[in-house]
Design a protein around this motif. Structure first.
Motif, PDB file in Angstrom:
ATOM      1  N   UNK A  48       0.862  -1.185   0.000  1.00  0.00           N
ATOM      2  CA  UNK A  48       0.000   0.000   0.000  1.00  0.00           C
ATOM      3  C   UNK A  48       0.893   1.228   0.000  1.00  0.00           C
ATOM      4  N   UNK A  49       0.500   2.248  -0.758  1.00  0.00           N
ATOM      5  CA  UNK A  49       1.360   3.426  -0.912  1.00  0.00           C
ATOM      6  C   UNK A  49       0.568   4.671  -1.243  1.00  0.00           C
ATOM      7  N   UNK A  50       1.206   5.823  -1.031  1.00  0.00           N
ATOM      8  CA  UNK A  50       0.634   7.098  -1.452  1.00  0.00           C
ATOM      9  C   UNK A  50       1.008   7.356  -2.905  1.00  0.00           C
ATOM     10  N   UNK A  51       0.350   8.329  -3.516  1.00  0.00           N
ATOM     11  CA  UNK A  51       0.710   8.710  -4.887  1.00  0.00           C
ATOM     12  C   UNK A  51       2.176   9.129  -4.963  1.00  0.00           C
ATOM     13  N   UNK A  52       2.650   9.864  -3.960  1.00  0.00           N
ATOM     14  CA  UNK A  52       4.045  10.308  -3.941  1.00  0.00           C
ATOM     15  C   UNK A  52       5.006   9.116  -3.913  1.00  0.00           C
ATOM     16  N   UNK A  53       4.703   8.134  -3.063  1.00  0.00           N
ATOM     17  CA  UNK A  53       5.565   6.954  -2.947  1.00  0.00           C
ATOM     18  C   UNK A  53       5.581   6.148  -4.241  1.00  0.00           C
ATOM     19  N   UNK A  54       4.414   6.013  -4.860  1.00  0.00           N
ATOM     20  CA  UNK A  54       4.327   5.280  -6.128  1.00  0.00           C
ATOM     21  C   UNK A  54       5.146   6.003  -7.196  1.00  0.00           C
ATOM     22  N   UNK A  55       4.964   7.315  -7.290  1.00  0.00           N
ATOM     23  CA  UNK A  55       5.686   8.108  -8.296  1.00  0.00           C
ATOM     24  C   UNK A  55       7.191   7.964  -8.125  1.00  0.00           C
ATOM     25  N   UNK A  56       7.650   8.036  -6.900  1.00  0.00           N
ATOM     26  CA  UNK A  56       9.080   7.926  -6.641  1.00  0.00           C
ATOM     27  C   UNK A  56       9.610   6.534  -6.981  1.00  0.00           C
ATOM     28  N   UNK A  57       8.909   5.526  -6.521  1.00  0.00           N
ATOM     29  CA  UNK A  57       9.368   4.147  -6.722  1.00  0.00           C
ATOM     30  C   UNK A  57       9.342   3.740  -8.198  1.00  0.00           C
ATOM     31  N   UNK A  58       8.310   4.142  -8.916  1.00  0.00           N
ATOM     32  CA  UNK A  58       8.159   3.739 -10.317  1.00  0.00           C
ATOM     33  C   UNK A  58       8.750   4.751 -11.298  1.00  0.00           C
ATOM     34  N   UNK A  59       9.322   5.838 -10.750  1.00  0.00           N
ATOM     35  CA  UNK A  59       9.908   6.893 -11.575  1.00  0.00           C
ATOM     36  C   UNK A  59       8.903   7.431 -12.596  1.00  0.00           C
ATOM     37  N   UNK A  60       7.723   7.771 -12.074  1.00  0.00           N
ATOM     38  CA  UNK A  60       6.648   8.341 -12.869  1.00  0.00           C
ATOM     39  C   UNK A  60       6.365   9.740 -12.338  1.00  0.00           C
ATOM     40  N   UNK A  61       5.719  10.571 -13.149  1.00  0.00           N
ATOM     41  CA  UNK A  61       5.323  11.882 -12.658  1.00  0.00           C
ATOM     42  C   UNK A  61       4.160  11.711 -11.681  1.00  0.00           C
TER      43      UNK A  61
END
Length: 102
Positions: A48-61
């Protein structure tokens, strides 16, 4: 697995507003969006993650992650876990999780 049954929906969900301009623009990005949507869902299946964590981990905007999470929420595949975490700017953010079976 529940998510396999949603695979067709995951690939065919439309995120445009049906205007001619929107449909043309969406058509150019559909494959990329589908791939990103699947990438976000697979990541949330692992944690489970926040949008910020997902963006950072997956290198997405961040904006792309927000859009993909919203699509997944509308598809009834992810949900708000009820938890919140601090963002880098000090605000609080939703922690997304894969939707639990009922």
């Amino acid at each position: 697995m529940r998510y396999m049954s949603h695979q067709l929906n995951l690939l065919n969900y439309k995120s445009h507003n049906y205007t001619e301009t929107s449909i043309k623009a969406y058509g150019k990005k559909i494959l990329k969006l589908k791939g990103l949507r699947i990438k976000v869902l697979e990541f949330l299946q692992s944690q489970s993650s926040t949008n910020f964590e997902i963006a950072e981990e997956l290198e997405m905007t961040l904006s792309s992650v927000c859009g993909r999470c919203r699509e997944l929420q509308l598809m009834d595949l992810v949900e708000d876990s009820g938890k919140r975490r601090k963002t880098p700017n000090g605000a609080t953010a939703i922690v997304w999780q894969v939707k639990q079976k009922q």
